[in-house]
Design an enzyme around this catalytic site. Sequence first.
Site, PDB file in Angstrom:
ATOM      1  CG  ASP A  99      33.277  38.978  43.241  1.00 48.48           C
ATOM      2  OD1 ASP A  99      34.061  39.374  43.974  1.00 48.48           O
ATOM      3  OD2 ASP A  99      33.196  38.281  42.438  1.00 48.48           O
ATOM      4  CG  ASN A 111      31.014  27.975  37.587  1.00 48.92           C
ATOM      5  OD1 ASN A 111      31.777  28.666  37.572  1.00 48.92           O
ATOM      6  ND2 ASN A 111      30.078  27.816  38.299  1.00 48.92           N
ATOM      7  CG  HIS A 139      32.536  31.911  38.570  1.00 54.35           C
ATOM      8  ND1 HIS A 139      31.870  31.284  39.813  1.00 54.35           N
ATOM      9  CD2 HIS A 139      33.514  32.320  38.955  1.00 54.35           C
ATOM     10  CE1 HIS A 139      32.831  31.229  40.638  1.00 54.35           C
ATOM     11  NE2 HIS A 139      33.804  31.822  40.155  1.00 54.35           N
ATOM     12  CD  GLU A 166      28.233  30.969  39.787  1.00 54.94           C
ATOM     13  OE1 GLU A 166      29.329  30.724  38.861  1.00 54.94           O
ATOM     14  OE2 GLU A 166      28.374  30.689  40.956  1.00 54.94           O
TER      15      GLU A 166
HETATM   16  C1  F6R Z   1      36.508  36.640  43.152  1.00 47.33           C
HETATM   17  C2  F6R Z   1      35.813  36.071  41.952  1.00 47.33           C
HETATM   18  C3  F6R Z   1      35.965  34.898  41.576  1.00 47.33           C
HETATM   19  C4  F6R Z   1      37.229  34.004  41.723  1.00 47.33           C
HETATM   20  C5  F6R Z   1      37.041  32.558  41.277  1.00 47.33           C
HETATM   21  C6  F6R Z   1      38.354  31.773  41.422  1.00 47.33           C
HETATM   22  O1  F6R Z   1      36.333  37.934  43.532  1.00 47.33           O
HETATM   23  O2  F6R Z   1      35.312  37.116  41.384  1.00 47.33           O
HETATM   24  O3  F6R Z   1      35.565  34.914  40.210  1.00 47.33           O
HETATM   25  O4  F6R Z   1      38.200  34.622  40.868  1.00 47.33           O
HETATM   26  O5  F6R Z   1      35.778  31.963  41.972  1.00 47.33           O
HETATM   27  O6  F6R Z   1      38.457  31.655  42.915  1.00 47.33           O
HETATM   28  P1  F6R Z   1      39.704  30.907  43.398  1.00 47.33           P
HETATM   29  O7  F6R Z   1      40.862  32.008  43.383  1.00 47.33           O
HETATM   30  O8  F6R Z   1      39.309  30.986  45.190  1.00 47.33           O
HETATM   31  O9  F6R Z   1      39.841  29.765  42.780  1.00 47.33           O
END
Ligand code: F6R
Length: 248
Positions: free
Chosen positions: A67, A136, A138, A143
């Site tokens: 992403d 959450n 995701h 989401e």
């Molecule tokens: C990032 C991504 C997100 C993160 C998730 C956890 O490329 O796709 O799904 O893996 O938001 O983020 P952290 O590791 O910062 O808690």
Amino acid sequence: MSINHFPTTIAAAHAVADRIAERLKAKPSIVLGLATGATMEPVYERLVALHRAGEISFARVTSFNLDEYVGLPPEDPRSYRSTMDSQLFDLVDIDKARTFVPDGLAADTSAFASRYEAMMREAGGIDLQLLGIGRNGHIGFNEPGADFAARTRVVDLEASTLEANSAFFDGKLPPTKAMTMGIGTILESREIIVLATGATKREAVRAALTGPIGPECPATALRRHANVTWWLDAESGAGVAGESLAAE
Ligand code: F6R
């Protein structure tokens, strides 16, 4: 689906890096799906250390990131392109022309998204996808409510995601839209590694592994994939220790 429990965050992250290194040694031209975020920082640190020690080479690797924020130019240090460059790509021998991150500035986002999907197919598909998980539930930036069949597209980020990621934006809110691989895209990877660490992920991990399968918790879609391994530390894994974990 299998679950690996580790006593500490660093042990879990390093074990994930060692698994990636093992796969890379077995297939030097591996196609990696990569994630960003705080969880992944120690993984990339360890991969860089293994490269510097002469253990692994990224020379023939192709990578696709999950992403990117919409509206951030690649040179913005908070963009996921910059993050990947500074945490991994600029520190190893990867050919940067074969590192792909969604274009946050694409004028025609749906045309770009189709091209991104086509590039993954042309590369032979993703061999190993690395995933984190949001508080959450995701995966990527899919989401709650996201369709399990969704492909790469632009999405709106939830308030809780914006708040969690404001840590990377000096406490201010990040862009509210991102381009992300879809859950359908992610499920096409041959192998998936999910790394979740810290108490803030405990509830999402519990829901992903033991809750009802459905779009309210996007990570439950992973129970429909045949080759997923979860890597948890003591805090994130506390809610699932000892439970029986059935795939669908
Ligand atoms: C990032 C991504 C997100 C993160 C998730 C956890 O490329 O796709 O799904 O893996 O938001 O983020 P952290 O590791 O910062 O808690």
